[in-house]
Design an enzyme around this catalytic site. Structure first.
Site, short mmCIF file in Angstrom:
data_model
loop_
_atom_site.label_atom_id
_atom_site.label_comp_id
_atom_site.label_asym_id
_atom_site.label_seq_id
_atom_site.Cartn_x
_atom_site.Cartn_y
_atom_site.Cartn_z
N THR A 13 0.84 -1.22 0.00
CA THR A 13 0.00 0.00 0.00
C THR A 13 0.87 1.26 0.00
O THR A 13 0.73 2.13 -0.87
CB THR A 13 -0.92 0.02 1.25
OG1 THR A 13 -1.69 -1.18 1.25
CG2 THR A 13 -1.83 1.22 1.24
N ARG A 45 8.17 -9.46 -1.55
CA ARG A 45 8.14 -10.86 -1.12
C ARG A 45 7.92 -11.77 -2.32
O ARG A 45 8.53 -12.81 -2.46
CB ARG A 45 7.02 -11.04 -0.09
CG ARG A 45 7.02 -12.35 0.63
CD ARG A 45 6.10 -12.29 1.82
NE ARG A 45 5.03 -11.30 1.64
CZ ARG A 45 4.38 -10.73 2.63
NH1 ARG A 45 4.66 -11.04 3.87
NH2 ARG A 45 3.42 -9.87 2.39
N GLU A 129 8.49 10.49 9.32
CA GLU A 129 7.25 11.29 9.33
C GLU A 129 6.02 10.43 9.07
O GLU A 129 4.97 10.62 9.69
CB GLU A 129 7.36 12.38 8.25
CG GLU A 129 6.17 13.31 8.16
CD GLU A 129 5.98 14.15 9.42
OE1 GLU A 129 5.03 13.85 10.15
OE2 GLU A 129 6.76 15.08 9.67
N ILE A 136 -0.22 13.56 7.59
CA ILE A 136 -0.12 14.83 8.33
C ILE A 136 1.34 15.06 8.76
O ILE A 136 1.93 14.19 9.39
CB ILE A 136 -1.00 14.81 9.61
CG1 ILE A 136 -2.44 14.42 9.27
CG2 ILE A 136 -0.94 16.16 10.32
CD1 ILE A 136 -3.34 14.26 10.50
N GLU A 190 -3.42 -2.45 9.77
CA GLU A 190 -2.10 -3.09 9.89
C GLU A 190 -2.20 -4.55 9.43
O GLU A 190 -3.30 -5.11 9.36
CB GLU A 190 -1.63 -3.04 11.35
CG GLU A 190 -1.37 -1.65 11.85
CD GLU A 190 -0.35 -0.90 11.01
OE1 GLU A 190 0.79 -1.34 10.89
OE2 GLU A 190 -0.72 0.14 10.44
N ASP A 201 -1.44 0.18 17.73
CA ASP A 201 -0.90 1.08 16.70
C ASP A 201 -0.93 2.54 17.20
O ASP A 201 0.06 3.27 17.06
CB ASP A 201 -1.73 0.93 15.41
CG ASP A 201 -1.26 1.87 14.32
OD1 ASP A 201 -0.21 1.60 13.72
OD2 ASP A 201 -1.93 2.90 14.09
N LYS A 205 2.28 5.20 18.00
CA LYS A 205 2.37 6.58 17.51
C LYS A 205 2.45 7.57 18.67
O LYS A 205 3.21 8.55 18.62
CB LYS A 205 1.15 6.90 16.63
CG LYS A 205 1.14 6.07 15.33
CD LYS A 205 -0.22 6.13 14.67
CE LYS A 205 -0.24 5.35 13.37
NZ LYS A 205 -1.60 5.12 12.89
P1 NDP Z 1 1.69 -3.98 2.83
O1 NDP Z 1 1.40 -5.28 3.48
O2 NDP Z 1 0.68 -3.43 1.90
O3 NDP Z 1 3.08 -4.06 2.05
C1 NDP Z 1 4.19 -4.71 2.57
C2 NDP Z 1 5.22 -4.85 1.45
O4 NDP Z 1 6.38 -5.46 1.97
C3 NDP Z 1 4.74 -5.74 0.29
O5 NDP Z 1 5.12 -5.18 -0.94
C4 NDP Z 1 5.48 -7.07 0.52
O6 NDP Z 1 5.80 -7.75 -0.69
C5 NDP Z 1 6.77 -6.57 1.15
N1 NDP Z 1 7.37 -7.57 2.02
C6 NDP Z 1 6.87 -8.12 3.14
N2 NDP Z 1 7.75 -9.01 3.66
C7 NDP Z 1 8.81 -9.02 2.85
C8 NDP Z 1 10.04 -9.73 2.82
N3 NDP Z 1 10.34 -10.63 3.76
N4 NDP Z 1 10.92 -9.49 1.83
C9 NDP Z 1 10.62 -8.58 0.86
N5 NDP Z 1 9.49 -7.88 0.82
C10 NDP Z 1 8.59 -8.09 1.80
O7 NDP Z 1 1.99 -2.95 4.02
P2 NDP Z 1 1.73 -1.39 4.05
O8 NDP Z 1 2.26 -0.75 2.83
O9 NDP Z 1 0.31 -1.13 4.44
O10 NDP Z 1 2.61 -0.96 5.32
C11 NDP Z 1 4.00 -0.84 5.25
C12 NDP Z 1 4.49 -0.09 6.48
O11 NDP Z 1 3.90 1.21 6.50
C13 NDP Z 1 4.10 -0.72 7.82
O12 NDP Z 1 5.14 -0.48 8.74
C14 NDP Z 1 2.86 0.06 8.23
O13 NDP Z 1 2.67 0.07 9.62
C15 NDP Z 1 3.22 1.43 7.73
N6 NDP Z 1 2.09 2.32 7.47
C16 NDP Z 1 1.03 1.90 6.73
C17 NDP Z 1 0.00 2.77 6.43
C18 NDP Z 1 -1.16 2.36 5.61
O14 NDP Z 1 -2.07 3.18 5.43
N7 NDP Z 1 -1.21 1.15 5.10
C19 NDP Z 1 0.05 4.17 6.91
C20 NDP Z 1 1.22 4.52 7.66
C21 NDP Z 1 2.20 3.62 7.92
P3 NDP Z 1 4.64 -8.34 -1.66
O15 NDP Z 1 3.97 -7.12 -2.25
O16 NDP Z 1 5.34 -9.14 -2.65
O17 NDP Z 1 3.72 -9.11 -0.76
N1 HSE Z 2 -3.24 1.10 10.43
C1 HSE Z 2 -2.91 2.47 10.58
C2 HSE Z 2 -4.16 3.28 10.81
C3 HSE Z 2 -2.20 2.96 9.34
O1 HSE Z 2 -5.26 2.77 10.56
O2 HSE Z 2 -4.07 4.41 11.27
C4 HSE Z 2 -1.66 4.34 9.46
O3 HSE Z 2 -0.64 4.42 10.38
#
Ligand code: NDP
Ligand code: HSE
Length: 438
Positions: A13, A45, A129, A136, A190, A201, A205
């Site tokens: 994401t 992954r 950030e 934000i 998450e 979570d 924060k």
């Molecule tokens: P996702 O699950 O959508 O994405 C995780 C990514 O990491 C995927 O592309 C996955 O690969 C890759 N990945 C996972 N494990 C491995 C591994 N062992 N080796 C290589 N690649 C790997 O997570 P998000 O994008 O939602 O979240 C990412 C981070 O951002 C987290 O720390 C989350 O807390 C934080 N965050 C998320 C927000 C949100 O709105 N979603 C907002 C703010 C922070 P593949 O695509 O192949 O599965």
């Molecule tokens: N899971 C988190 C939320 C993502 O819903 O606020 C943003 O940090």
């Protein structure tokens, strides 16, 4: 000038949102940094998974160490999540002299002290950030924009998923599980959604915000934590009738005795702007001694909103590449040797107002018994309403009380005493209430 070369860990994401912004706003970003940003390698992954963005010009790998060890990569962007493997990758990147950007609040809240120390030794920046309140720029606001102030307290709706669930339940009467599934589908939740709904979570924060606001080291294990799973539509409706909205709130305050640091459902007067922050939106109210109250509002989760914060960090880091490593904005706002070790107060020592819901036997003298107990514990009542019994065959009436501020320990003792009365027919429901006006 040569382009800055970056590598990403993760293309989910947030990773996809980040790449989309870098591809769409290339010109504006280069105009702001004075240098182009080139994505050299992205670790995922599953390399064969279909992607929502154009990856034809980007090399993908299933080996995250290929990113952190790549000799040409200047900045590593960690968007994998979790705090074990991600920690290993981040520490390796720092050891290799690379700057790191991360959206990972679990990682920073749990291991930030160690990570920042290592980064300081290596003369690299760790920017985060995106780890708090999605898009934000609250870290920047606290660390730089409000740097003149003593921060007195801050209060924030800092979990988008919980706020989305509470809003949909209140406005559309939807089921908890159904709204959570939608939040997961929209990419807000998450990987383990219990982190969202149990308050973990938000606690991650809040630990980060507290450190930056008050100049203390990160103490995630001291955050008092409750989620939204026990909130019933009944309490939402009673709170509404009394002029309050129930929100999942992170609250931190510096007092003479120490620091309050807690996340829990909270009644907020509906005339406060923050009480009207709905859906996936987040907001943080910060009270500084010089500036007074300030409010920051925006999308708290989602790919592009969070990507906006990641890319802003990237621009900052690119701008600092040429600056003196000893004279950068400190990771936790205060210079490492100026961080202090104030005590974090246990939940029993915090001071707040309360909403109480009591199920009482409908007979003369019961209210007097309750008020006597409250009086014995120095708890003063702000409002009381008694509801009609829901059907005439039940001997119970519902009583809603709002109290003035009291130390939580006194409230807990009063509740134990009330629950011992024969006339109290069910567990007393207690939800904290903050006026957020001083
Ligand atoms: P996702 O699950 O959508 O994405 C995780 C990514 O990491 C995927 O592309 C996955 O690969 C890759 N990945 C996972 N494990 C491995 C591994 N062992 N080796 C290589 N690649 C790997 O997570 P998000 O994008 O939602 O979240 C990412 C981070 O951002 C987290 O720390 C989350 O807390 C934080 N965050 C998320 C927000 C949100 O709105 N979603 C907002 C703010 C922070 P593949 O695509 O192949 O599965
Ligand atoms: N899971 C988190 C939320 C993502 O819903 O606020 C943003 O940090």
């Amino acid at each position: 000038m040569k382009p800055v070369k970056i590598g990403l860990l993760g293309l989910g994401t947030v990773g996809s949102g980040t790449v989309q912004i870098l591809q769409r706003n290339t010109k504006e970003i280069a105009g702001r940094t004075g240098r182009a940003i080139e994505i050299l390698l992205i670790a995922v992954r599953d390399i064969n998974r279909p992607r929502s963005i154009d990856t034809r010009s980007i090399e993908l790998t299933q080996d995250p160490y290929a990113v952190v060890n790549h000799p040409d990569i200047d900045i590593v962007v960690e968007l994998i999540g979790g705090d074990t493997f991600a920690k290993d990758l981040v520490m390796k990147a720092i050891a290799n002299g690379k700057h790191v950007i991360t959206a990972n609040k679990a990682l920073i809240a749990n291991y930030g002290n160690e990570i920042f120390e290592q980064a300081q030794q290596q003369g690299v920046v760790v920017a985060f950030e995106a780890a708090v309140a999605g898009g934000i720029p609250i870290i920047k606001a606290l660390r730089e924009g409000l740097a003149a102030n003593q921060i007195e307290w801050l209060a924030g709706i800092i979990n988008g998923t919980s706020n989305f669930i509470l809003t949909e339940m209140k406005e559309k009467g939807r089921e908890f599980a159904d709204v959570l599934a939608e939040a997961q589908q929209l990419g807000y939740a998450e990987a383990d959604p219990t982190f969202d709904v149990e308050g973990v979570d938000a606690a991650h924060k809040l630990a980060i915000l507290t450190s930056i606001a008050f100049g203390v080291t990160l103490k995630f294990d001291k955050v008092a934590m409750e989620g939204i799973t026990d909130i019933t539509p009944l309490d939402v409706s009673y709170a509404e009738q009394l002029g309050y909205h129930i929100k999942h709130l992170g609250f931190a305050r510096k007092t003479q005795q120490g620091i309050e640091m807690r996340v829990h459902p909270t009644l907020i007067p509906r005339q406060r702007l923050i009480a009207n922050v709905d859906g996936v939106m987040n907001a943080i109210l910060v009270k500084g001694d010089a500036v007074g109250p300030t409010l920051y509002y925006g999308a708290g989760a989602g790919g592009k909103a969070t990507g906006s914060a990641v890319v802003a960090d990237l621009i900052d880091v690119v701008r600092t590449l040429t600056s003196d490593p000893d004279n950068r904005v400190p990771h936790l706002a205060f210079q490492a040797d100026a961080l202090v070790d104030l005590p974090i107060l246990p939940l029993t020592q915090i001071e707040t107002a309360y909403y109480l819901r009591l199920s009482l036997l409908d007979k003369a003298g019961v209210l007097a018994e309750i008020t006597q107990i409250l009086g014995q514990h120095h708890i003063s009542i702000e409002a009381v309403i008694q509801k009609e019994p829901s059907n005439e065959n039940t001997p119970a009436v519902t009583m809603i009380m709002l109290t003035h501020k009291v130390i939580e320990q006194h409230m807990n003792q009063a509740i134990v005493a009330m629950e011992r009365l024969d006339s109290v027919m069910a567990k007393v429901v207690k939800i904290r209430l903050e006026h957020l006006n001083k």
